[in-house]
Design a protein around this motif. Structure first.
Motif, PDB file in Angstrom:
ATOM      1  N   VAL A 311      12.398  -4.939 -15.094  1.00 57.64           N
ATOM      2  CA  VAL A 311      12.428  -4.083 -16.288  1.00 57.64           C
ATOM      3  C   VAL A 311      13.283  -4.729 -17.372  1.00 57.64           C
ATOM      4  O   VAL A 311      12.905  -4.765 -18.553  1.00 57.64           O
ATOM      5  N   ALA A 312      14.441  -5.245 -16.987  1.00 57.90           N
ATOM      6  CA  ALA A 312      15.315  -5.891 -17.966  1.00 57.90           C
ATOM      7  C   ALA A 312      14.636  -7.094 -18.593  1.00 57.90           C
ATOM      8  O   ALA A 312      14.792  -7.381 -19.784  1.00 57.90           O
ATOM      9  N   ARG A 313      13.853  -7.808 -17.789  1.00 53.37           N
ATOM     10  CA  ARG A 313      13.176  -8.993 -18.294  1.00 53.37           C
ATOM     11  C   ARG A 313      12.014  -8.627 -19.220  1.00 53.37           C
ATOM     12  O   ARG A 313      11.775  -9.282 -20.241  1.00 53.37           O
ATOM     13  N   LEU A 314      11.291  -7.569 -18.881  1.00 53.82           N
ATOM     14  CA  LEU A 314      10.144  -7.154 -19.683  1.00 53.82           C
ATOM     15  C   LEU A 314      10.567  -6.499 -20.984  1.00 53.82           C
ATOM     16  O   LEU A 314       9.829  -6.518 -21.966  1.00 53.82           O
ATOM     17  N   GLY A 315      11.713  -5.877 -20.992  1.00 52.05           N
ATOM     18  CA  GLY A 315      12.177  -5.226 -22.216  1.00 52.05           C
ATOM     19  C   GLY A 315      13.016  -4.009 -21.884  1.00 52.05           C
ATOM     20  O   GLY A 315      12.551  -3.084 -21.226  1.00 52.05           O
ATOM     21  N   ALA A 316      14.261  -4.020 -22.328  1.00 49.66           N
ATOM     22  CA  ALA A 316      15.156  -2.907 -22.020  1.00 49.66           C
ATOM     23  C   ALA A 316      14.747  -1.637 -22.742  1.00 49.66           C
ATOM     24  O   ALA A 316      15.172  -0.549 -22.381  1.00 49.66           O
ATOM     25  N   ALA A 317      13.940  -1.750 -23.795  1.00 53.16           N
ATOM     26  CA  ALA A 317      13.480  -0.586 -24.555  1.00 53.16           C
ATOM     27  C   ALA A 317      11.963  -0.534 -24.495  1.00 53.16           C
ATOM     28  O   ALA A 317      11.276  -1.031 -25.391  1.00 53.16           O
ATOM     29  N   PRO A 318      11.383   0.051 -23.430  1.00 51.00           N
ATOM     30  CA  PRO A 318       9.922   0.110 -23.310  1.00 51.00           C
ATOM     31  C   PRO A 318       9.314   0.879 -24.481  1.00 51.00           C
ATOM     32  O   PRO A 318       9.939   1.748 -25.082  1.00 51.00           O
ATOM     33  N   ILE A 319       8.076   0.556 -24.788  1.00 46.28           N
ATOM     34  CA  ILE A 319       7.362   1.229 -25.862  1.00 46.28           C
ATOM     35  C   ILE A 319       6.485   2.315 -25.245  1.00 46.28           C
ATOM     36  O   ILE A 319       5.650   2.036 -24.383  1.00 46.28           O
ATOM     37  N   HIS A 320       6.684   3.545 -25.670  1.00 39.80           N
ATOM     38  CA  HIS A 320       5.981   4.690 -25.095  1.00 39.80           C
ATOM     39  C   HIS A 320       4.790   5.067 -25.970  1.00 39.80           C
ATOM     40  O   HIS A 320       4.923   5.215 -27.189  1.00 39.80           O
ATOM     41  N   LEU A 321       3.637   5.246 -25.346  1.00 44.30           N
ATOM     42  CA  LEU A 321       2.454   5.746 -26.034  1.00 44.30           C
ATOM     43  C   LEU A 321       2.288   7.221 -25.684  1.00 44.30           C
ATOM     44  O   LEU A 321       2.206   7.569 -24.506  1.00 44.30           O
ATOM     45  N   PRO A 322       2.246   8.107 -26.665  1.00 48.21           N
ATOM     46  CA  PRO A 322       2.165   9.545 -26.384  1.00 48.21           C
ATOM     47  C   PRO A 322       0.810   9.943 -25.830  1.00 48.21           C
ATOM     48  O   PRO A 322      -0.210   9.319 -26.137  1.00 48.21           O
ATOM     49  N   PRO A 323       0.757  11.004 -25.015  1.00 49.26           N
ATOM     50  CA  PRO A 323      -0.534  11.500 -24.503  1.00 49.26           C
ATOM     51  C   PRO A 323      -1.337  12.151 -25.616  1.00 49.26           C
ATOM     52  O   PRO A 323      -0.792  12.520 -26.668  1.00 49.26           O
ATOM     53  N   LEU A 324      -2.642  12.327 -25.380  1.00 53.47           N
ATOM     54  CA  LEU A 324      -3.523  12.884 -26.407  1.00 53.47           C
ATOM     55  C   LEU A 324      -3.114  14.295 -26.799  1.00 53.47           C
ATOM     56  O   LEU A 324      -3.230  14.674 -27.968  1.00 53.47           O
ATOM     57  N   ARG A 325      -2.626  15.088 -25.842  1.00 53.66           N
ATOM     58  CA  ARG A 325      -2.236  16.461 -26.171  1.00 53.66           C
ATOM     59  C   ARG A 325      -1.090  16.496 -27.176  1.00 53.66           C
ATOM     60  O   ARG A 325      -0.871  17.518 -27.842  1.00 53.66           O
ATOM     61  N   SER A 326      -0.340  15.393 -27.296  1.00 51.18           N
ATOM     62  CA  SER A 326       0.766  15.322 -28.251  1.00 51.18           C
ATOM     63  C   SER A 326       0.349  14.688 -29.564  1.00 51.18           C
ATOM     64  O   SER A 326       1.153  14.559 -30.481  1.00 51.18           O
ATOM     65  N   ARG A 327      -0.916  14.258 -29.667  1.00 50.85           N
ATOM     66  CA  ARG A 327      -1.396  13.659 -30.917  1.00 50.85           C
ATOM     67  C   ARG A 327      -2.830  14.100 -31.210  1.00 50.85           C
ATOM     68  O   ARG A 327      -3.709  13.283 -31.458  1.00 50.85           O
ATOM     69  N   VAL A 328      -3.019  15.410 -31.194  1.00 49.41           N
ATOM     70  CA  VAL A 328      -4.346  15.964 -31.470  1.00 49.41           C
ATOM     71  C   VAL A 328      -4.798  15.606 -32.887  1.00 49.41           C
ATOM     72  O   VAL A 328      -5.997  15.608 -33.181  1.00 49.41           O
ATOM     73  N   GLU A 329      -3.855  15.251 -33.766  1.00 56.72           N
ATOM     74  CA  GLU A 329      -4.223  14.870 -35.125  1.00 56.72           C
ATOM     75  C   GLU A 329      -5.167  13.662 -35.169  1.00 56.72           C
ATOM     76  O   GLU A 329      -5.848  13.436 -36.168  1.00 56.72           O
ATOM     77  N   ASP A 330      -5.222  12.893 -34.082  1.00 56.06           N
ATOM     78  CA  ASP A 330      -6.119  11.734 -34.019  1.00 56.06           C
ATOM     79  C   ASP A 330      -7.468  12.066 -33.401  1.00 56.06           C
ATOM     80  O   ASP A 330      -8.350  11.195 -33.322  1.00 56.06           O
ATOM     81  N   LEU A 331      -7.662  13.299 -32.957  1.00 51.39           N
ATOM     82  CA  LEU A 331      -8.853  13.626 -32.185  1.00 51.39           C
ATOM     83  C   LEU A 331     -10.141  13.396 -32.988  1.00 51.39           C
ATOM     84  O   LEU A 331     -11.108  12.820 -32.479  1.00 51.39           O
ATOM     85  N   GLY A 332     -10.186  13.839 -34.235  1.00 54.06           N
ATOM     86  CA  GLY A 332     -11.393  13.672 -35.028  1.00 54.06           C
ATOM     87  C   GLY A 332     -11.754  12.212 -35.230  1.00 54.06           C
ATOM     88  O   GLY A 332     -12.925  11.828 -35.121  1.00 54.06           O
ATOM     89  N   ALA A 333     -10.751  11.384 -35.524  1.00 52.43           N
ATOM     90  CA  ALA A 333     -11.003   9.960 -35.717  1.00 52.43           C
ATOM     91  C   ALA A 333     -11.483   9.310 -34.422  1.00 52.43           C
ATOM     92  O   ALA A 333     -12.357   8.437 -34.434  1.00 52.43           O
ATOM     93  N   LEU A 334     -10.915   9.731 -33.290  1.00 53.69           N
ATOM     94  CA  LEU A 334     -11.347   9.201 -32.002  1.00 53.69           C
ATOM     95  C   LEU A 334     -12.782   9.618 -31.693  1.00 53.69           C
ATOM     96  O   LEU A 334     -13.587   8.814 -31.208  1.00 53.69           O
ATOM     97  N   VAL A 335     -13.105  10.881 -31.970  1.00 54.37           N
ATOM     98  CA  VAL A 335     -14.468  11.365 -31.738  1.00 54.37           C
ATOM     99  C   VAL A 335     -15.458  10.553 -32.562  1.00 54.37           C
ATOM    100  O   VAL A 335     -16.511  10.121 -32.069  1.00 54.37           O
ATOM    101  N   ALA A 336     -15.148  10.336 -33.837  1.00 52.54           N
ATOM    102  CA  ALA A 336     -16.030   9.547 -34.701  1.00 52.54           C
ATOM    103  C   ALA A 336     -16.187   8.129 -34.157  1.00 52.54           C
ATOM    104  O   ALA A 336     -17.283   7.543 -34.215  1.00 52.54           O
ATOM    105  N   HIS A 337     -15.101   7.572 -33.618  1.00 52.66           N
ATOM    106  CA  HIS A 337     -15.159   6.226 -33.039  1.00 52.66           C
ATOM    107  C   HIS A 337     -16.076   6.191 -31.822  1.00 52.66           C
ATOM    108  O   HIS A 337     -16.894   5.272 -31.676  1.00 52.66           O
ATOM    109  N   PHE A 338     -15.975   7.210 -30.974  1.00 54.71           N
ATOM    110  CA  PHE A 338     -16.808   7.236 -29.769  1.00 54.71           C
ATOM    111  C   PHE A 338     -18.281   7.529 -30.084  1.00 54.71           C
ATOM    112  O   PHE A 338     -19.164   7.219 -29.283  1.00 54.71           O
TER     113      PHE A 338
END
Length: 463
Positions: A311-338
């Protein structure tokens, strides 16, 4: 010459300082039933003193007020407004014909907004959020030049994308954390593309292959290295020479494989199984895990299933990607993409609202499957309706009637009553649902339950 040990970014500072305040209010447009994917200009609305929402531009009599004009026939001329009250931001319906909905309930008076509130007006859906100035700038940058295939207006994901974009040109390893299905590989690939590395992007899911084979898959082996090694096999590290190797679910690696990976990260030298001489390799490692824990602080494995030194070698501050339920604002753009391979596919209003109310336990991967399946079920000849969605998603909207539906409650109709209504409306289920004040999903369930074929009542096109 740069030493290999100096190439790793082990302590990347977050662009958000500890004292950064979420003092900016924004309205993030998710999309609309008829146009799930909106233009970048529409998706982010930074609020000042007051925002008027409607189909017509207001007059200039409100100092400090701005307007969001929507081309939506179900939105009233002056529909609703967002304004800053004494206790925070509030929403007020302006006597609209079809109402303004907060989360899953129609508002009847000025109502205080919480961070993350889901708003429904006409065919449009929006989310109210409080964000920091750095988050707002990250969202603006994403809309101009997205890191991944779909621009995000999620404050949390926009900041993560900003970090990934700035780190992409480095040689250091990265550790990405996020639930299954959030798109960790998608963003790892985007980092590779942004980095300009000439080699291939190689990916391995460490949880999808037997644990005892992970080491040979990574490092390869020489002929005769073991009983089944009839010929030499290059490992993924070797195949990713000059490029990027993505290790998904790295916490599923055996301790032995992690130890050997750590040695590679330290000196960038590869020794396949059965070989005696190491080879120097130019490969960038991006790892990911769906476990949200970090480490124990000791010398063993942490909660993420990884050795602390890995973990220390890969990065002491991991980058977190939020789940879809926490970013519903992207749902329409994702639907259009799919739906990009099915141009012109739209949604009925209740179906699009139901997608926004669903909690998406399997994240973006679940959304992609459901949307692509619904497009097939609708045959592309009519908007996607609740009948085309899985029942758990359709149920999410049942307590909130669609705009224009009569607010009438009553018992389940008898088969004879349902047949009479279908006959009266020429088999049009939408008209029957409005007459009953019920959702189409409920009417379709009764039709199926009673064994009624609505097509026999139709004189024209299908509902």
């Amino acid at each position: 010459m740069t030493k290999p040990t100096e190439r790793t970014l082990t302590s990347v500072q977050s662009p958000l300082s500890p004292g950064e305040q979420k003092d900016r209010a924004v309205l993030l447009l998710v999309g609309a039933a008829e146009t799930p994917g909106l233009s970048p200009k529409m998706r982010l609305q930074v609020l000042g003193g007051e925002l008027l929402i409607g189909r017509r531009s207001p007059d200039e009599t409100r100092p400090g007020a701005h307007a969001l004009v929507l081309n939506d026939g179900v939105v009233s001329g002056q529909h609703a407004r967002l304004l800053r009250g004494a206790g925070g931001w509030e929403i007020d319906d302006l006597g609209s014909k079809n109402g303004t909905w907060l989360d899953n309930a129609r508002i009847t008076e000025r109502t205080k907004l919480r961070d993350g509130a889901l708003l429904f007006f006409g065919n449009h859906v929006g989310i109210f959020r409080l964000a920091s100035s750095l988050e707002v700038e990250a969202m603006k940058s994403e809309l101009v030049s997205p890191l991944g295939p779909v621009a995000t207006v999620s404050p949390a994901l926009a900041v993560a994308c900003d970090r990934l974009r700035r780190l992409s040109s480095s040689e250091g390893e990265l550790l990405i954390m996020g639930e299954t299905g959030v798109g960790k590989e998608v963003y790892a690939r985007a980092v590779h593309v942004s980095s300009g590395r000439k080699g291939r992007f190689m990916a391995i899911n460490c949880a999808a292959i037997p644990r005892e084979l992970v080491e040979s898959e990574l490092f390869g082996y020489r002929q005769g290295a073991h009983s089944t090694a009839h010929q030499a096999k290059p490992g993924l590290i070797e195949e990713a020479e000059g490029g990027t190797l993505f290790l998904d679910e790295i916490g599923e690696m055996t301790g032995e494989a992690q130890t050997k990976l750590l040695r590679f990260l330290q000196d960038r030298e590869l020794t396949p199984l059965g070989a005696t001489r190491p080879r120097r390799m130019d490969v960038r490692i991006i790892a990911a895990t769906n476990r949200t824990g970090t480490t124990t602080g000791g010398a063993g494995k942490g909660a993420a299933g990884l050795r602390d030194d890995i973990v220390a070698r890969l990065g002491a501050a991991p980058i977190h990607l939020p789940p879809l339920r926490s970013r519903v604002e992207d749902l329409g753009a994702l639907v259009a993409h799919f739906l990009r391979s099915s141009p012109g596919v739209t949604f009925e209003q209740p179906a699009f609202r139901a997608l926004c109310l669903h909690t998406w336990p399997l994240n973006v991967r679940e959304l992609e499957k459901i949307v692509s399946t619904a497009a097939v079920l609708s045959a592309g000849a009519k908007p996607i309706g609740l009948r085309d969605l899985p029942e758990p998603i359709a149920r999410a909207i049942e307590s909130a009637p669609s705009a224009g539906a009569r607010k009438v409650s009553g018992p389940t109709p008898t088969p004879a009553q349902l047949e009479e209504l279908l006959r009266r409306y020429d088999g049009n289920v939408a008209d029957v649902s409005r007459e009953l004040g019920k959702h189409r999903a409920a009417v379709w369930r009764w039709i199926k339950k009673f064994g009624i074929g609505p097509q026999k009542f139709r004189k024209g096109t299908e509902d």
